[in-house]
Design a protein around this motif. Structure first.
Motif, short mmCIF file in Angstrom:
data_model
loop_
_atom_site.label_atom_id
_atom_site.label_comp_id
_atom_site.label_asym_id
_atom_site.label_seq_id
_atom_site.Cartn_x
_atom_site.Cartn_y
_atom_site.Cartn_z
N ALA A 179 10.31 4.25 0.98
CA ALA A 179 11.05 3.91 2.21
C ALA A 179 10.52 4.63 3.45
O ALA A 179 11.03 4.43 4.54
N GLY A 180 9.52 5.50 3.28
CA GLY A 180 8.93 6.18 4.43
C GLY A 180 9.67 7.43 4.85
O GLY A 180 9.44 7.96 5.95
N ALA A 237 2.16 2.88 3.08
CA ALA A 237 2.12 4.34 2.86
C ALA A 237 1.87 5.03 4.19
O ALA A 237 0.93 4.67 4.92
N GLY A 238 2.73 5.97 4.53
CA GLY A 238 2.55 6.73 5.77
C GLY A 238 3.17 6.07 6.99
O GLY A 238 3.17 6.65 8.08
N MET A 239 3.71 4.87 6.83
CA MET A 239 4.37 4.21 7.97
C MET A 239 5.72 4.86 8.23
O MET A 239 6.39 5.28 7.28
N PRO A 240 6.18 4.93 9.48
CA PRO A 240 7.51 5.49 9.71
C PRO A 240 8.61 4.60 9.11
O PRO A 240 8.44 3.37 9.00
N ALA A 241 9.71 5.26 8.73
CA ALA A 241 10.78 4.57 8.01
C ALA A 241 11.30 3.34 8.75
O ALA A 241 11.57 2.30 8.14
N HIS A 242 11.45 3.44 10.09
CA HIS A 242 12.04 2.30 10.81
C HIS A 242 11.12 1.07 10.75
O HIS A 242 11.58 -0.07 10.72
N ARG A 243 9.80 1.31 10.69
CA ARG A 243 8.88 0.17 10.60
C ARG A 243 8.91 -0.45 9.20
O ARG A 243 8.78 -1.65 9.03
N ILE A 244 9.10 0.42 8.19
CA ILE A 244 9.20 -0.09 6.82
C ILE A 244 10.47 -0.93 6.68
O ILE A 244 10.46 -2.00 6.09
#
Ligand code: ATP
Length: 247
Positions: free
Chosen positions: A48-49, A66-73
């Motif tokens: 979930a980031g 992987a490594g994306m910020p949670a809000h973008r996920i």
């Protein structure tokens, strides 16, 4: 839909995930079992980031997250119902649900939110009765319903559930699993971490057992139910004894 390869993550010098390989196909319900401290929560939070992987790949619908910020996920269609619910206790039930639908509401999707609200309130009628009550005043079961509903109003294509039965009375657990069965029938894709293995294995299509930072056992629901190691460690029975029936 979700494909995890060689995933490693930990806390400081503590390695928790040490090369996890896991897949969830569209429309599947996949259960994740494992002893306390095996790293199940860490895995869901990493997907979930909310926690950073040290190496490995997480692909969601073909794209690396992987490594994306949670809000973008979350905006990409993935919603986590976290262990311990993590609601905003001073806000009302309705306000907590609005926060789940933040992206929709920011795009001016009031009508879509209203539709989604009706749907989750039909699933959990108690949430309609309690709409204007502060979330922190609800019972544990009601708070779990809000947490699940908050994830559903974001219209996730993949729902991650972390220990949804934790600390709840058996009747409430049954009610929540009834909702998961409805979601499954509607084709929702779910990755479920659950200590109550008999509930998880009655619901899922496939399951994984996490241990020592890796997947130790995996298979279809039937294979898992027939596996002596799963039976003895998670179902409290010796192999050859009666098995839970299918849902
Ligand atoms: P449980 O079933 O008890 O919830 P789990 O399989 O979900 O366990 P995690 O919560 O992912 O396991 O924890 C895996 C390991 O990481 C444990 O040894 C835990 O003590 C450690 N851990 C978890 N969170 C942190 C943290 N924030 N800082 C340091 N160590 C942590």
């Amino acid at each position: 839909m979700l494909e995890i390869t060689g995933l490693e993550a930990g806390y400081g010098s503590l390695g928790v995930l040490r090369g996890v390989e896991l897949k969830v196909a569209q429309g599947e319900v996949v259960a994740l079992l494992g002893t306390n401290g095996a790293g199940k929560t860490t895995l869901l939070r990493t997907i979930a980031g909310l926690h950073r992987a040290s190496s490995g790949e997480i692909r969601f619908e073909g794209a690396s997250i992987a490594g994306m910020p949670a809000h973008r996920i979350q905006a990409a269609g993935l919603a986590l119902v976290p262990e311990g619910r993590q609601l905003f206790p001073e806000h009302t039930v309705l306000e907590n649900l609005e926060l789940g639908a933040f992206g929709t509401l920011m795009r001016g999707g009031r009508d879509q939110f209203k539709e989604d609200l009706d749907r989750v309130q039909e699933m959990f009628p108690r949430l309609k009765e309690r709409a204007h009550q502060r979330a922190g005043l609800l019972s544990g079961g009601e708070q779990q319903m809000v947490a699940i509903a908050r994830a559903l109003v974001s219209r996730p294509r993949l729902l991650l559930l972390d220990e949804p039965s934790l600390g709840l009375a058996p009747l409430v657990v049954d009610a929540i699993f009834d909702v998961f069965r409805q979601l499954r029938q509607a084709g929702t894709t779910i990755l479920l971490v659950e200590q109550m293995a008999h509930h998880a294995l009655a619901l899922c299509d496939r399951a994984y057992v996490l241990g020592s930072g890796r997947v130790q056992i995996s298979g279809t629901r039937e294979e898992m139910l027939a596996d002596e190691r799963v039976a003895e460690a998670y179902l409290g029975r010796r192999s050859g004894a009666a098995q839970p029936t299918s849902s």
